[in-house]
Design a protein around this motif. Sequence first.
Motif, short mmCIF file in Angstrom:
data_model
loop_
_atom_site.label_atom_id
_atom_site.label_comp_id
_atom_site.label_asym_id
_atom_site.label_seq_id
_atom_site.Cartn_x
_atom_site.Cartn_y
_atom_site.Cartn_z
N ASN A 65 43.69 42.93 43.11
CA ASN A 65 42.17 42.88 42.47
C ASN A 65 41.13 42.84 43.43
O ASN A 65 41.41 42.37 44.57
CB ASN A 65 42.24 41.41 41.72
CG ASN A 65 43.17 41.36 40.28
OD1 ASN A 65 43.46 42.25 40.09
ND2 ASN A 65 43.83 40.12 40.24
N THR A 66 39.98 43.17 42.92
CA THR A 66 38.87 43.07 43.90
C THR A 66 38.08 41.75 43.58
O THR A 66 38.13 41.25 42.77
CB THR A 66 37.91 44.39 43.47
OG1 THR A 66 37.38 44.36 42.08
CG2 THR A 66 38.68 45.66 43.81
N LEU A 67 37.07 41.57 44.60
CA LEU A 67 36.12 40.39 44.18
C LEU A 67 35.29 40.35 42.90
O LEU A 67 35.28 39.55 42.16
CB LEU A 67 35.18 40.08 45.43
CG LEU A 67 35.84 39.65 46.81
CD1 LEU A 67 34.83 39.72 47.96
CD2 LEU A 67 36.51 38.44 46.75
N LYS A 68 35.26 41.69 42.51
CA LYS A 68 34.45 41.93 41.30
C LYS A 68 35.33 41.58 40.07
O LYS A 68 34.89 40.77 39.28
CB LYS A 68 34.02 43.24 41.10
CG LYS A 68 33.49 43.70 39.75
CD LYS A 68 32.95 45.06 39.68
CE LYS A 68 32.31 45.27 38.37
NZ LYS A 68 31.79 46.84 38.46
N ASP A 69 36.72 41.80 40.06
CA ASP A 69 37.55 41.31 39.14
C ASP A 69 37.80 39.92 39.10
O ASP A 69 37.65 39.33 37.95
CB ASP A 69 39.12 42.05 39.42
CG ASP A 69 39.10 43.52 39.47
OD1 ASP A 69 38.35 44.07 38.76
OD2 ASP A 69 39.92 44.10 40.18
N GLU A 70 37.74 39.09 40.21
CA GLU A 70 37.74 37.80 40.40
C GLU A 70 36.58 37.13 39.90
O GLU A 70 36.76 36.00 38.77
CB GLU A 70 38.09 37.15 41.81
CG GLU A 70 39.23 37.86 42.56
CD GLU A 70 40.36 37.75 41.98
OE1 GLU A 70 40.82 37.17 41.02
OE2 GLU A 70 41.30 38.31 42.78
N ASP A 122 38.31 38.07 52.37
CA ASP A 122 37.54 38.87 51.32
C ASP A 122 38.55 39.35 50.36
O ASP A 122 37.80 40.19 49.55
CB ASP A 122 37.06 40.04 52.16
CG ASP A 122 35.72 39.80 53.26
OD1 ASP A 122 35.25 38.53 52.90
OD2 ASP A 122 35.84 40.45 53.98
N SER A 123 39.43 38.40 49.83
CA SER A 123 40.20 38.87 48.78
C SER A 123 40.11 37.60 47.54
O SER A 123 41.03 37.72 46.82
CB SER A 123 41.65 39.08 49.29
OG SER A 123 42.12 37.84 49.73
N ARG A 161 31.93 34.09 48.11
CA ARG A 161 32.83 34.86 48.68
C ARG A 161 33.16 34.53 50.01
O ARG A 161 32.37 34.42 50.75
CB ARG A 161 32.26 36.20 48.77
CG ARG A 161 32.98 37.37 49.38
CD ARG A 161 32.16 38.73 49.28
NE ARG A 161 32.90 39.43 50.20
CZ ARG A 161 32.36 40.29 51.01
NH1 ARG A 161 31.04 40.75 50.50
NH2 ARG A 161 32.88 41.13 51.87
#
Length: 83
Positions: free
Chosen positions: A2-7, A55-56, A72
């Motif tokens: 997952n990306t930070l956008k997904d989170e 960054d995850s 973040r």
Amino acid sequence: MNTLKDEFQYLLRRQAEILRTYEGRVIVIKDEKVQHDFSSEDEAAKWAEARFEPDSFLILKCQSGREAQAHRYINPNNFIGGR
């Protein structure tokens, strides 16, 4: 992975439930799940940094209203000179 956008999208979709469950706590979101909750951002950062890549994941202090904020997490050691 997952990306930070997904989170962040997960956070937005589950915002009311997360706030109801964790209000006043600091949470770590990773893999579209609240992984753990803490009383401070420092505790949350130390815990998450020991388990996840920088960054995850997101660290969020669960508060309603204007105080609400998501962070973040950025490992300061990724920068020249660290902290």
